[in-house]
Design an enzyme around this catalytic site. Structure first.
Site, PDB file in Angstrom:
ATOM      1  CB  SER A  15     -13.645   3.129 -45.804  1.00 55.68           C
ATOM      2  OG  SER A  15     -13.036   4.390 -46.069  1.00 55.68           O
ATOM      3  CB  SER A  17     -11.376   6.969 -47.501  1.00 56.58           C
ATOM      4  OG  SER A  17     -11.922   7.658 -46.395  1.00 56.58           O
ATOM      5  CB  THR A  60     -10.950   5.910 -39.733  1.00 54.94           C
ATOM      6  OG1 THR A  60     -12.249   6.141 -39.185  1.00 54.94           O
ATOM      7  CG2 THR A  60     -10.783   4.447 -40.104  1.00 54.94           C
ATOM      8  CE  LYS A  64     -10.723   9.711 -36.878  1.00 52.11           C
ATOM      9  NZ  LYS A  64     -11.904  10.603 -36.959  1.00 52.11           N
ATOM     10  CG  ASN A  85      -8.083  13.126 -40.074  1.00 50.11           C
ATOM     11  OD1 ASN A  85      -7.211  13.994 -39.955  1.00 50.11           O
ATOM     12  ND2 ASN A  85      -9.090  13.259 -40.921  1.00 50.11           N
ATOM     13  CG  ASP A 100     -11.781  14.039 -38.606  1.00 50.87           C
ATOM     14  OD1 ASP A 100     -12.043  13.776 -39.801  1.00 50.87           O
ATOM     15  OD2 ASP A 100     -11.442  13.177 -37.777  1.00 50.87           O
ATOM     16  N   GLY A 120     -22.069  12.819 -28.118  1.00 53.59           N
ATOM     17  CA  GLY A 120     -20.973  11.860 -28.156  1.00 53.59           C
ATOM     18  C   GLY A 120     -19.749  12.400 -27.445  1.00 53.59           C
ATOM     19  N   GLY A 122     -16.375  10.790 -28.107  1.00 58.98           N
ATOM     20  CA  GLY A 122     -15.181  10.170 -28.677  1.00 58.98           C
ATOM     21  C   GLY A 122     -14.296  11.151 -29.418  1.00 58.98           C
ATOM     22  NE  ARG A 144     -23.711   6.505 -26.120  1.00 63.26           N
ATOM     23  CZ  ARG A 144     -23.376   5.617 -27.057  1.00 63.26           C
ATOM     24  NH1 ARG A 144     -24.171   4.590 -27.296  1.00 63.26           N
ATOM     25  NH2 ARG A 144     -22.261   5.754 -27.741  1.00 63.26           N
TER      26      ARG A 144
END
Length: 263
Positions: A15, A17, A60, A64, A85, A100, A120, A122, A144
């Site tokens: 990270s 951050s 993260t 979340k 987040n 985000d 994606g 997620g 997917r």
């Protein structure tokens, strides 16, 4: 007394951050420190065990969704995306936010596009959908996980493109998959896409997707990371997410120097 903050998630050793936020505190003249904790589950139990010197947490993956459940109050963006987040300590518990969405929008500020493909399914994909729908953009998703695709298309009323080589023809592609997860799927794409790419996965860099699009058409996920952290700094300071900090321009310059990121 030194204020304390941290990022929570797993894996967390990579990270950036702590670097971003500690530089921000230094520039802003705030007596605070920011560290990282490896945490893959049991967020509520972890929060209950922390001293009150910890005033806020960045959250993260894979926490979340859990962050929503531990909060007394949740902002509209976190509700809309189904993910938070950021946690801010209050007298009554924790307030949950999603920065985000803000980070994605600011990373794309000044760019022109109409159609968007989100790769994606997620938590970050959800934030990307909300970010684009707030800007009134036409959104299609590729992914997917058939169950997640079915849920997202119904929940957000977005389209689904099953063929990646068609999905990447959008004016903007936002890749939200973890590092290297997209690589094998790009092998069938021979032509360089003509639109923009925002690749949330910034390590390693350039990613295979970034190399395919080329540097002039690619926005690093570090821009999103920087801006979502700026949003968190606003919240840490008691500001609204839309309320800029005094010295924010200097903060951004210092953070980019620390990360060796050119704007």
């Amino acid at each position: 007394m030194t204020k304390r903050y941290a990022v929570l998630g797993s894996p967390i050793s990579h990270s950036k951050s702590p670097t971003i936020h500690n530089v921000a505190f230094s520039v802003l003249g705030v007596d605070a420190e920011y560290v990282a904790f490896e945490l893959g589950d049991n967020l509520e139990q972890f929060l209950a065990s922390q001293p009150k010197e910890f005033l806020g947490f960045s959250v993260t993956m894979p926490l979340k969704e859990q962050a929503l459940n531990v909060a007394e109050r949740v902002d509209s963006l976190a509700i809309g995306s189904g993910a938070a987040n950021t946690l801010i300590r209050t007298d009554s518990g924790w307030d949950a936010y999603n920065t985000d969405v803000f980070g994605i929008q600011m990373a794309l500020a000044g760019r022109k596009f109409k159609t968007v493909s989100i790769l994606g399914t997620g938590a970050t994909a959800r934030s990307a959908i909300v970010a684009m729908q707030e800007l009134d953009k036409s959104v299609t998703i590729w992914g997917r996980n058939s169950a997640a695709i079915k849920q997202l298309t119904a929940e957000y009323e977005v389209g689904f493109e099953p063929l990646l080589h068609k999905a990447v023809k959008a004016d903007l592609v936002i890749a939200t998959l973890p590092p290297r997860a997209l690589d094998e799927h790009l092998e069938g794409i021979s032509a360089k896409p003509s639109g923009l790419l925002l690749d949330v996965a910034y390590d390693p860099w350039p990613s295979k997707a970034a190399a395919l699009w080329g540097p002039e058409k690619t926005i690093s996920g570090l821009e999103m990371l920087i801006w979502q952290a700026v949003g968190q700094q606003r919240l840490f300071a008691g500001n609204d997410l839309s309320e800029a900090l005094n010295g924010e321009k200097e903060l951004l310059l210092a953070v980019r120097r620390a990360l060796d990121v050119a704007k």
